[in-house]
Scaffold this active site. Structure first.
Site, mmCIF file in Angstrom:
data_model
loop_
_atom_site.group_PDB
_atom_site.id
_atom_site.type_symbol
_atom_site.label_atom_id
_atom_site.label_comp_id
_atom_site.label_asym_id
_atom_site.label_seq_id
_atom_site.Cartn_x
_atom_site.Cartn_y
_atom_site.Cartn_z
ATOM 1 N N LYS A 23 0.840 -1.211 0.000
ATOM 2 C CA LYS A 23 0.000 0.000 0.000
ATOM 3 C C LYS A 23 0.868 1.251 0.000
ATOM 4 C CE LYS A 23 1.096 1.012 4.424
ATOM 5 N NZ LYS A 23 1.921 2.156 4.805
ATOM 6 N N GLY A 118 9.983 -0.723 4.150
ATOM 7 C CA GLY A 118 9.951 0.323 3.136
ATOM 8 C C GLY A 118 8.788 1.283 3.270
ATOM 9 N N GLY A 119 7.927 1.054 4.261
ATOM 10 C CA GLY A 119 6.767 1.931 4.437
ATOM 11 C C GLY A 119 5.601 1.552 3.541
ATOM 12 N N MET A 120 5.655 0.336 2.980
ATOM 13 C CA MET A 120 4.567 -0.102 2.100
ATOM 14 C C MET A 120 3.774 -1.264 2.679
ATOM 15 S SD MET A 120 5.947 0.187 -1.761
ATOM 16 C CE MET A 120 4.332 -0.368 -2.314
ATOM 17 N N GLY A 121 4.031 -1.583 3.932
ATOM 18 C CA GLY A 121 3.228 -2.619 4.590
ATOM 19 C C GLY A 121 3.448 -4.020 4.038
ATOM 20 N N GLY A 122 4.680 -4.343 3.655
ATOM 21 C CA GLY A 122 4.964 -5.668 3.088
ATOM 22 C C GLY A 122 4.714 -6.792 4.081
ATOM 23 N N GLY A 123 5.180 -6.605 5.298
ATOM 24 C CA GLY A 123 4.965 -7.640 6.320
ATOM 25 C C GLY A 123 3.480 -7.820 6.603
ATOM 26 N N ASP A 157 -1.822 -2.365 9.914
ATOM 27 C CA ASP A 157 -1.986 -2.345 8.455
ATOM 28 C C ASP A 157 -2.502 -3.669 7.880
ATOM 29 O OD1 ASP A 157 -1.070 0.240 8.348
ATOM 30 O OD2 ASP A 157 0.978 -0.287 7.764
HETATM 31 P P1 ATP Z 1 4.788 -0.704 8.028
HETATM 32 O O1 ATP Z 1 4.781 0.504 7.157
HETATM 33 O O2 ATP Z 1 3.537 -1.523 7.986
HETATM 34 O O3 ATP Z 1 5.291 -0.487 9.419
HETATM 35 P P2 ATP Z 1 7.003 -1.564 6.494
HETATM 36 O O4 ATP Z 1 6.472 -1.800 5.136
HETATM 37 O O5 ATP Z 1 7.790 -0.311 6.718
HETATM 38 O O6 ATP Z 1 5.843 -1.708 7.501
HETATM 39 P P3 ATP Z 1 7.758 -4.292 6.743
HETATM 40 O O7 ATP Z 1 8.455 -4.728 5.507
HETATM 41 O O8 ATP Z 1 6.357 -4.703 6.902
HETATM 42 O O9 ATP Z 1 7.931 -2.738 6.911
HETATM 43 O O10 ATP Z 1 8.651 -4.825 7.969
HETATM 44 C C1 ATP Z 1 8.774 -4.171 9.170
HETATM 45 C C2 ATP Z 1 9.558 -5.047 10.153
HETATM 46 O O11 ATP Z 1 8.875 -6.270 10.364
HETATM 47 C C3 ATP Z 1 10.955 -5.423 9.718
HETATM 48 O O12 ATP Z 1 11.801 -5.186 10.813
HETATM 49 C C4 ATP Z 1 10.917 -6.886 9.425
HETATM 50 O O13 ATP Z 1 12.117 -7.536 9.778
HETATM 51 C C5 ATP Z 1 9.756 -7.386 10.284
HETATM 52 N N1 ATP Z 1 8.988 -8.477 9.657
HETATM 53 C C6 ATP Z 1 8.360 -9.473 10.280
HETATM 54 N N2 ATP Z 1 7.742 -10.287 9.406
HETATM 55 C C7 ATP Z 1 7.963 -9.789 8.209
HETATM 56 C C8 ATP Z 1 7.566 -10.174 6.910
HETATM 57 N N3 ATP Z 1 6.838 -11.270 6.668
HETATM 58 N N4 ATP Z 1 7.947 -9.407 5.891
HETATM 59 C C9 ATP Z 1 8.675 -8.290 6.123
HETATM 60 N N5 ATP Z 1 9.091 -7.893 7.318
HETATM 61 C C10 ATP Z 1 8.733 -8.617 8.370
#
Ligand code: ATP
Length: 322
Positions: A23, A118-123, A157
């Protein structure tokens, strides 16, 4: 086990593959920290056509295991994602197993496209995909609403990754109201080769506000954003893109300012840090413009990928029977 057998007799799948989107926050307003340490937000979420794909395969016993591969086009450092019980997809499967009498062991294979941290909610997308895949694998019988409630326990998210499309998110982002926006919007994403920690970015925002003596207002969404999105009006939307976290992200990663400049010079309608960053999202007026912008950014030495939204939420791509 008995329920598992009944499920198998009904032809429960042995493997289910689900795609869930990353997202961007077209608008992100952040309130002051709450007593529980979280921040209230008002955000317009847009799911974009960059998907995490989670394949859940039934295994013997009750273990939940995970493996991760990078799908490209971004070179995702998958070794920065935990493979233990802290992985959000593993947590999702375990949480669902607790309330699914037919649960079995499962292996989750995650094909990552969304930049990590990356701020895109991948996890969160991984967690949403794992929930839907395991729900189908185990025949848990939960509705989308029930799954969304479980999703909210995993992270703010996660419910949006399940829902997809366009939505206004209140609370910590988990209180979602879907918004109509049928005409696609086009963005070009520029990932960074490092991540930013979401809690660190929020803390710095609090620090910046303290430093400046700014008392943040209760976060609200400007309704004209939804109007521009409904019309697919990129030019109308451009001046309305807003991210309260941007200043903090730019302070933590000053190099992002140069990328914003490059995007502007390359003809983007507007550029914004996505969520807590560091992925940048540049708005284009059309698919053709997005492709052109992608080429210009690539020629400028950046990794860039054109995407569109609204993209669908977590959805089953395929399954195979035992
Ligand atoms: P958000 O903006 O939702 O906070 P994000 O996109 O910035 O998240 P994510 O890639 O979701 O960041 O990962 C955030 C943290 O969660 C990282 O420190 C990562 O190691 C941890 N993490 C746990 N499970 C996962 C997963 N399945 N994929 C990615 N990161 C994960």
């Amino acid at each position: 086990m008995v329920l598992g057998k009944v499920g198998e007799m009904r032809g429960s799948p042995r493997m289910v593959r689900v795609a869930a989107p990353g997202k961007i926050n077209v608008s992100l307003r952040v309130g002051p920290p709450r007593a529980d340490g979280y921040h209230g937000i008002a955000s317009v979420f847009l799911a974009v056509s960059m998907y995490e794909v989670v394949t859940a395969t039934r295994t013997q016993g009750q273990d939940v295991t995970v493996s991760i591969t990078s799908a490209g086009p971004f070179d995702i450092p998958v070794d920065s994602v935990p493979l233990d019980d802290t992985n959000l997809a593993v947590r999702a499967a375990r949480l669902l197993a607790e309330v699914s009498p037919g649960s079995t062991g499962v292996h989750l294979d995650i094909l990552k496209s969304v930049p990590v941290s990356g701020g895109m909610g991948g996890g969160s997308a991984d967690a949403a995909a794992a929930l839907l895949a395991c729900e189908a694998l185990w025949g848990s019988g939960f509705s989308r609403d029930e799954l969304a409630r479980i999703a909210a326990e995993l992270g703010a998210d996660v419910p949006f990754a399940l829902l997809g499309g366009t939505a206004v998110g209140l609370g910590v982002g988990e209180r979602l109201t879907p918004a109509i926006s049928k005409t696609p919007l086009h963005f070009v994403l520029v990932p960074a080769d490092y991540g930013l920690s979401t809690p660190v970015v929020y803390r710095l925002l609090d620090g910046i506000r303290q430093r400046k003596g700014v008392e943040p207002p209760a976060p609200e969404i400007d309704p004209s954003i939804l109007g521009a999105m409904r019309a697919g009006d990129g030019a109308g939307l451009a001046p309305l893109l807003h991210n309260d976290l941007q200043e903090a992200a730019l302070e933590l990663a000053p190099g992002l300012r140069d990328i914003l400049d490059v995007g502007q010079k390359a003809g983007a309608l507007a550029g914004i840090v996505s969520g807590s960053g560091p992925t940048m999202a540049f708005l284009a007026s059309s698919e053709v413009h997005a492709t052109d912008l992608e080429s210009r950014l690539t020629a400028a030495g950046l990794i860039a990928m054109a995407v569109s939204g609204p993209a669908h939420g977590a959805r089953i791509r395929s399954d195979s029977s035992a």
